[in-house]
Scaffold this motif. Structure first.
Motif, short mmCIF file in Angstrom:
data_model
loop_
_atom_site.label_atom_id
_atom_site.label_comp_id
_atom_site.label_asym_id
_atom_site.label_seq_id
_atom_site.Cartn_x
_atom_site.Cartn_y
_atom_site.Cartn_z
N ILE A 195 -11.93 10.09 -23.77
CA ILE A 195 -11.22 8.83 -23.60
C ILE A 195 -12.11 7.67 -24.02
CG2 ILE A 195 -11.82 8.99 -21.13
CD1 ILE A 195 -8.84 7.03 -22.54
N THR A 196 -11.60 6.82 -24.90
CA THR A 196 -12.32 5.66 -25.40
C THR A 196 -11.66 4.38 -24.89
OG1 THR A 196 -12.99 6.85 -27.40
CG2 THR A 196 -13.10 4.45 -27.48
N VAL A 197 -12.49 3.48 -24.34
CA VAL A 197 -12.01 2.23 -23.75
C VAL A 197 -12.98 1.12 -24.15
CG1 VAL A 197 -10.88 3.36 -21.79
CG2 VAL A 197 -13.29 2.71 -21.62
N PRO A 198 -12.60 -0.15 -23.96
CA PRO A 198 -13.54 -1.24 -24.27
C PRO A 198 -14.82 -1.15 -23.43
CG PRO A 198 -11.31 -2.08 -24.04
CD PRO A 198 -11.28 -0.66 -23.57
N ARG A 199 -15.90 -1.62 -24.00
CA ARG A 199 -17.18 -1.64 -23.28
C ARG A 199 -17.03 -2.44 -21.99
NH1 ARG A 199 -22.97 -3.03 -26.11
NH2 ARG A 199 -24.30 -2.54 -24.29
N GLY A 200 -17.63 -1.94 -20.91
CA GLY A 200 -17.52 -2.58 -19.61
C GLY A 200 -16.42 -2.02 -18.75
#
Length: 474
Positions: A195-200
């Motif tokens: 799963i890829t999400v925005p940094r932070g």
């Protein structure tokens, strides 16, 4: 804790006609002179309470899910790679998927035709699949996942909160809001999730945590569930969570991951989170070896979800439900419900009755009410006598009081009938005999009688199957 059924599972007439027409068209396309061996797999597994859930003709072995989520747009882009074995010759098969748009489907690398009718995605491979054949289906999809509203007004599926982010929970059918699959408890599989999400932003799921990498302002996390899991037990939490990782008992090196959402923290949450290893160790002493490769918990704000849920290896708790008793209940589900999963939704008391009785046991050993007192309170509660726990009258009642309270009373009466030594041996043996499998009420009653060495109709007839409350608690 269990969930109530979906209003939206009852198909509209339009969807029903579309699905029927699609089956006719697919069947027609596969007949004739082509020497076709297969036939359509069909929608639904014939579950009495949820006849449209799941699909026939195949058994999923493994899901590989690759997802990207944009919290600002609340949009998901996904690729689901599904490894399955055909249980008979197939010219077409169905997957359950709610709401999301499908852009491409392949079967064994070849482009496949795909049609939608409501929550059914019908896939027709280029070539028929032989019975017994392993095949790999890849579905590319995207859109804004939605929540589903259950008959009791509660919500499941893809839930969002302005502060906490997104939470995907799936009992009984919400997992089809974020990935396609065979969404019935009978078809368990292993899982990999990337799963890829925005940094932070953090992304937490079931099972063993893998590598976490950050590049180009985005963070990718890997989660692996190496033991079979029913799809309704899949979880995904995405947001600015505080995540604590450790390894601890009941098994040396067992990774524990506890994630706390904004607005769900505080001293009470910290104290109870610290008790997760203690409750796991207690449950292992009572029920046998812990059945999974990881543990932990996910704690969310009360407004995000209105119930606790036994999502596999990492239960979900709103703050109001994050109590010692509920923690014991959801951890007990890891044995009863998650490892030993019901054959059908009618058998859900095997989840909830067992977890409720575990909660009674834990409460007594933690210095609270004795089990006998919990039994008397349940016996006095008229709501527990609305129907037999092994026979919910409709999908609307799978989370009704008899499934929990009367289900637990069945176990206490069984304990009184066979004695403590046999009863606790029976609990451990049941969890071991059906570890990572499925079982029905008939399986349990037969097993209990085998361990006890005698018929137990005096327990089953009034307490498990009886239509009314006995004259006295006994």
């Amino acid at each position: 804790m269990g969930r109530s059924p979906l209003v939206r599972l009852a198909p509209r007439v339009r969807d029903t006609l579309s699905a029927a027409l699609m089956v006719v068209l697919v069947a027609g396309c596969t007949g004739g002179d082509g020497g076709v061996r297969g036939r359509p797999g069909g929608a639904g597994l014939g579950d009495r309470l949820f006849p449209r859930l799941g699909n026939g003709g195949y058994d999923v072995r493994h899901y590989s899910l690759t997802l990207a989520y944009d919290p600002a747009r609340r949009r998901i882009d996904g690729t689901a790679e599904i490894l399955a074995r055909a249980t008979r010759g197939l010219s077409a098969f169905n997957l359950d998927l709610h709401g999301l748009a499908v852009s491409a489907v392949t079967v064994d690398g070849a482009r496949a035709a795909a049609n939608r009718a409501g929550d059914e995605l019908t896939v027709r491979p280029r070539d028929d699949l032989a019975g017994g054949a392993l095949f790999r289906t890849v579905v590319r999809y995207s859109g804004m996942p939605r929540a589903l509203t259950d008959a009791d007004g509660s919500r499941e599926g893809w839930l969002t909160d302005d502060d906490a982010g997104a939470l995907a929970v799936g009992e009984p059918a919400g997992s089809m809001t974020w990935f396609p699959g065979n969404h019935h408890p009978r078809d368990k599989a292993t899982y990999d999730l990337v799963i890829t999400v925005p940094r932070g932003v953090r992304a937490i799921s079931n099972g063993v945590p893998g590598p976490v990498t950050t590049a180009g302002g985005r963070t990718t996390s890997v989660w692996r569930s190496p033991e079979p899991m029913a799809s309704y037990l899949a979880v995904l939490a995405i947001g600015p969570y505080t995540v604590a990782r450790t390894t601890t008992m009941p098994r040396a090196g067992l990774p524990l991951v506890t994630a706390v959402a904004p607005g769900a923290g505080g001293e009470r949450t910290r104290r109870l989170s610290a008790r997760v290893p203690e409750v796991l160790a207690w449950a292992e002493r009572r029920f046998g070896p812990y059945p999974f490769s990881a543990g932990g918990a996910i704690v969310v704000p009360d407004g995000m979800v209105g119930y606790a849920l036994e999502t596999q290896s990492r239960p979900v708790f709103p703050v109001a439900y994050f109590t010692p008793g509920t923690l014991a209940h959801e951890i007990a589900h890891q044995w009863f419900g998650n490892s030993v999963t019901p054959e059908s939704w009618q058998d859900i008391w095997l989840n909830e009755g067992f977890a409720t009785y575990a909660e009674w046991l834990w409460t007594e050993e933690d210095g609270g009410a004795r089990v006998a007192e919990s039994f008397r309170r349940a016996f006095a509660d008229r709501d527990n006598w609305a129907f037999p726990p092994a026979d919910p009258p409709s999908a609307a009642e799978i989370s009704a009081p008899p499934v929990y309270g009367r289900g637990a009373m069945v176990l206490h009466r069984l304990r009184r009938a066979v004695g403590d030594a046999v009863f606790f041996r029976l609990l451990r043996g049941w969890a071991a005999e059906h570890r990572h499998g499925n079982a029905s009420t008939d399986d349990f009653t037969a097993y209990a009688e085998r361990v006890a060495g005698r018929k137990l109709d005096a327990v089953w007839d009034p307490w498990l199957y009886g239509s009314g409350r006995p004259d006295r608690a006994g």
